[in-house]
Every structure is written in C-alpha cells, then in structure tokens.
Scaffold this motif. Structure first.
Motif, PDB file in Angstrom:
ATOM      1  N   VAL A  28       0.953  -1.115   0.020  1.00 25.37           N
ATOM      2  CA  VAL A  28      -0.057   0.068   0.024  1.00 25.37           C
ATOM      3  C   VAL A  28       0.872   1.252  -0.048  1.00 25.37           C
ATOM      4  CG1 VAL A  28      -1.674   1.347   1.402  1.00 25.37           C
ATOM      5  CG2 VAL A  28      -1.876  -1.209   1.138  1.00 25.37           C
ATOM      6  N   GLY A  29       0.506   2.191  -0.900  1.00 27.19           N
ATOM      7  CA  GLY A  29       1.275   3.418  -0.795  1.00 27.19           C
ATOM      8  C   GLY A  29       0.061   4.717  -0.510  1.00 27.19           C
ATOM      9  N   ALA A  30       0.524   5.753   0.002  1.00 21.18           N
ATOM     10  CA  ALA A  30      -0.369   6.864  -0.067  1.00 21.18           C
ATOM     11  C   ALA A  30       0.625   7.941   0.127  1.00 21.18           C
ATOM     12  CB  ALA A  30      -1.198   6.900   1.274  1.00 21.18           C
ATOM     13  N   ILE A  31      -0.041   9.181  -0.773  1.00 21.36           N
ATOM     14  CA  ILE A  31       0.528  10.327  -0.790  1.00 21.36           C
ATOM     15  C   ILE A  31      -0.550  11.645  -0.601  1.00 21.36           C
ATOM     16  CG2 ILE A  31       2.045  12.028  -2.477  1.00 21.36           C
ATOM     17  CD1 ILE A  31       2.764   9.603  -3.855  1.00 21.36           C
ATOM     18  N   ILE A  32      -0.165  12.363   0.165  1.00 21.11           N
ATOM     19  CA  ILE A  32      -1.120  13.470   0.679  1.00 21.11           C
ATOM     20  C   ILE A  32      -0.797  14.667  -0.159  1.00 21.11           C
ATOM     21  CG2 ILE A  32      -1.660  15.227   2.376  1.00 21.11           C
ATOM     22  CD1 ILE A  32      -2.866  12.458   3.187  1.00 21.11           C
ATOM     23  N   THR A  33      -1.339  15.421  -1.257  1.00 15.88           N
ATOM     24  CA  THR A  33      -1.084  16.613  -1.807  1.00 15.88           C
ATOM     25  C   THR A  33      -2.328  17.639  -1.652  1.00 15.88           C
ATOM     26  OG1 THR A  33      -2.414  15.918  -3.873  1.00 15.88           O
ATOM     27  CG2 THR A  33      -0.278  15.171  -3.891  1.00 15.88           C
ATOM     28  N   ASP A  34      -1.819  18.773  -2.151  1.00 21.04           N
ATOM     29  CA  ASP A  34      -2.957  19.866  -2.086  1.00 21.04           C
ATOM     30  C   ASP A  34      -3.404  19.650  -3.672  1.00 21.04           C
ATOM     31  OD1 ASP A  34      -0.954  21.036  -3.788  1.00 21.04           O
ATOM     32  OD2 ASP A  34      -0.550  22.703  -2.217  1.00 21.04           O
ATOM     33  N   PHE A  35      -4.508  20.602  -3.798  1.00 20.14           N
ATOM     34  CA  PHE A  35      -4.861  20.384  -5.092  1.00 20.14           C
ATOM     35  C   PHE A  35      -3.925  20.985  -6.539  1.00 20.14           C
ATOM     36  CE2 PHE A  35      -8.701  19.765  -2.768  1.00 20.14           C
ATOM     37  CZ  PHE A  35      -9.429  18.962  -3.543  1.00 20.14           C
ATOM     38  N   GLY A  36      -2.901  21.687  -6.047  1.00 19.56           N
ATOM     39  CA  GLY A  36      -1.975  22.100  -7.163  1.00 19.56           C
ATOM     40  C   GLY A  36      -1.092  20.736  -7.212  1.00 19.56           C
ATOM     41  N   LEU A  37      -1.171  19.840  -6.535  1.00 16.67           N
ATOM     42  CA  LEU A  37      -0.559  18.469  -6.583  1.00 16.67           C
ATOM     43  C   LEU A  37       1.138  18.533  -5.706  1.00 16.67           C
ATOM     44  CD1 LEU A  37      -1.377  17.107 -10.024  1.00 16.67           C
ATOM     45  CD2 LEU A  37      -2.548  16.542  -7.945  1.00 16.67           C
ATOM     46  N   ARG A  38       1.224  19.571  -4.969  1.00 18.82           N
ATOM     47  CA  ARG A  38       2.299  19.732  -4.005  1.00 18.82           C
ATOM     48  C   ARG A  38       2.317  18.569  -2.995  1.00 18.82           C
ATOM     49  NH1 ARG A  38       1.682  25.943  -3.847  1.00 18.82           N
ATOM     50  NH2 ARG A  38      -0.267  25.035  -3.349  1.00 18.82           N
ATOM     51  N   GLU A  39       3.061  17.739  -2.832  1.00 15.95           N
ATOM     52  CA  GLU A  39       3.304  16.615  -2.051  1.00 15.95           C
ATOM     53  C   GLU A  39       3.404  17.173  -0.521  1.00 15.95           C
ATOM     54  OE1 GLU A  39       5.960  12.826  -0.989  1.00 15.95           O
ATOM     55  OE2 GLU A  39       5.450  13.296  -3.119  1.00 15.95           O
ATOM     56  N   PHE A  40       2.736  16.743   0.335  1.00  8.87           N
ATOM     57  CA  PHE A  40       3.195  17.066   1.900  1.00  8.87           C
ATOM     58  C   PHE A  40       3.480  15.987   2.536  1.00  8.87           C
ATOM     59  CE2 PHE A  40       0.645  20.566   0.119  1.00  8.87           C
ATOM     60  CZ  PHE A  40       1.014  21.834   0.887  1.00  8.87           C
ATOM     61  N   ASP A  41       3.085  14.776   2.294  1.00 14.36           N
ATOM     62  CA  ASP A  41       3.318  13.561   3.216  1.00 14.36           C
ATOM     63  C   ASP A  41       3.303  12.376   2.230  1.00 14.36           C
ATOM     64  OD1 ASP A  41       4.128  12.361   5.311  1.00 14.36           O
ATOM     65  OD2 ASP A  41       2.867  13.397   6.685  1.00 14.36           O
ATOM     66  N   ARG A  42       3.865  11.252   2.648  1.00 16.81           N
ATOM     67  CA  ARG A  42       3.752   9.917   2.064  1.00 16.81           C
ATOM     68  C   ARG A  42       3.930   8.782   2.857  1.00 16.81           C
ATOM     69  NH1 ARG A  42       6.705   8.284  -2.603  1.00 16.81           N
ATOM     70  NH2 ARG A  42       6.016  10.414  -3.622  1.00 16.81           N
ATOM     71  N   TYR A  43       3.573   7.612   2.310  1.00 22.50           N
ATOM     72  CA  TYR A  43       3.543   6.459   3.245  1.00 22.50           C
ATOM     73  C   TYR A  43       3.647   5.261   2.133  1.00 22.50           C
ATOM     74  CZ  TYR A  43       2.146   2.626   6.318  1.00 22.50           C
ATOM     75  OH  TYR A  43       2.260   1.397   6.832  1.00 22.50           O
ATOM     76  N   GLU A  44       4.481   4.383   2.645  1.00 26.53           N
ATOM     77  CA  GLU A  44       4.579   2.869   1.848  1.00 26.53           C
ATOM     78  C   GLU A  44       4.662   1.839   2.698  1.00 26.53           C
ATOM     79  OE1 GLU A  44       7.333   1.235  -1.360  1.00 26.53           O
ATOM     80  OE2 GLU A  44       7.060   3.480  -1.425  1.00 26.53           O
ATOM     81  N   ALA A  45       4.129   0.816   2.571  1.00 27.16           N
ATOM     82  CA  ALA A  45       4.208  -0.433   3.369  1.00 27.16           C
ATOM     83  C   ALA A  45       3.971  -1.558   2.661  1.00 27.16           C
ATOM     84  CB  ALA A  45       3.470  -0.312   4.869  1.00 27.16           C
ATOM     85  N   PHE A  46       4.750  -2.956   3.051  1.00 17.90           N
ATOM     86  CA  PHE A  46       4.301  -4.046   2.598  1.00 17.90           C
ATOM     87  C   PHE A  46       3.350  -4.775   3.470  1.00 17.90           C
ATOM     88  CE2 PHE A  46       8.197  -3.505  -0.091  1.00 17.90           C
ATOM     89  CZ  PHE A  46       7.718  -4.061  -1.367  1.00 17.90           C
ATOM     90  N   ILE A  47       2.475  -5.589   3.154  1.00 21.51           N
ATOM     91  CA  ILE A  47       1.548  -6.225   3.919  1.00 21.51           C
ATOM     92  C   ILE A  47       2.015  -7.600   4.076  1.00 21.51           C
ATOM     93  CG2 ILE A  47      -0.930  -7.137   4.362  1.00 21.51           C
ATOM     94  CD1 ILE A  47      -0.417  -3.788   3.872  1.00 21.51           C
ATOM     95  N   GLN A  48       2.051  -7.988   5.600  1.00 21.59           N
ATOM     96  CA  GLN A  48       2.127  -9.561   5.740  1.00 21.59           C
ATOM     97  C   GLN A  48       1.267 -10.495   4.898  1.00 21.59           C
ATOM     98  OE1 GLN A  48       2.542  -9.950  10.009  1.00 21.59           O
ATOM     99  NE2 GLN A  48       4.478  -9.201  10.241  1.00 21.59           N
ATOM    100  N   GLN A  49       1.631 -11.470   4.569  1.00 22.41           N
ATOM    101  CA  GLN A  49       0.608 -12.380   4.034  1.00 22.41           C
ATOM    102  C   GLN A  49       1.262 -13.815   4.084  1.00 22.41           C
ATOM    103  OE1 GLN A  49      -2.382 -11.707   3.348  1.00 22.41           O
ATOM    104  NE2 GLN A  49      -2.267  -9.724   2.217  1.00 22.41           N
ATOM    105  N   ASP A  50       0.453 -14.664   3.978  1.00 17.42           N
ATOM    106  CA  ASP A  50       1.042 -16.190   3.835  1.00 17.42           C
ATOM    107  C   ASP A  50       1.965 -16.506   2.862  1.00 17.42           C
ATOM    108  OD1 ASP A  50       1.298 -18.799   3.304  1.00 17.42           O
ATOM    109  OD2 ASP A  50      -0.100 -19.468   4.518  1.00 17.42           O
TER     110      ASP A  50
END
Length: 107
Positions: A28-50
């Motif tokens: 999963v990845g997430a990016i927080i932007t404003d409406f001008g698409l300037r990036e304010f924050d981001r997140y990325e992680a893998f998910i544990q699975q079998d």
C-alpha cells in the motif's frame, strides 16, 4: 455543512493480480497533496501475507514471471511486512493532520 478539504489523499495498492476473490494485497502506498499536486506527506508499506499462498497466486500470473527482480523484492517485503491492522493505523495517522474528523467520518 461538511468542510471542503484542502488536501487529497492518493492511494495505490499492489496485489498478486486483479481478482479480489483470489488475490492478495501486497503493498500500500499513499501520498497527501494539495489541489496543486504539491506533496505534503507519503507512506508505503508491504503487507504480511502467507508466503505460500502469495507465491501460488504469483505463479498463476505471467507478469510476475517476467519480472523476477520485482517478484523477489516484493516477496522479501511481504515476508517482513506489517499486519493489515498496523497499516490501517499508520494510514489513519498519516491522514489525521490533513483532514477533519467530519471528513474522516468520525463525528
């Protein structure tokens, strides 16, 4: 009346394939932007699975076979990934400073 948000949260999810009945969420990845698409924050992680089930699902899709490095890196990430609960908590913590309780449906 609901507040109009100043920010957008963009999500990207990687699965073993595209069938939600038989495939697994891997990243999963997430990016927080404003409406001008300037990036304010981001997140990325893998998910544990079998891993056995993930490898079996990957073997059903030739895309994974044609990208061995990506497959290896993804499997390593899944092996050391976070639980879905941890990722959900992280995503809520990511969005909280940018969105009001009403927008987050926590009235």
């Amino acid at each position: 009346m609901a507040e109009i948000p100043s920010f957008i949260c963009w999500y990207d999810c990687e699965f073993t394939n595209l069938d939600p009945r038989s495939d697994y969420l891997l990243q999963v990845g997430a990016i927080i932007t404003d409406f001008g698409l300037r990036e304010f924050d981001r997140y990325e992680a893998f998910i544990q699975q079998d891993l056995t089930l993930v490898i079996e699902a990957m073997n059903q899709d030739q895309w994974w076979g044609s990208r061995p490095k990506h497959r290896t890196d993804t499997l390593e990430g899944v092996r050391s990934g976070k639980t879905t609960t941890e990722v959900e908590d992280d995503l809520l913590a990511l969005t909280e400073p940018y969105f009001s309780d009403e927008i987050l449906d926590r009235k």
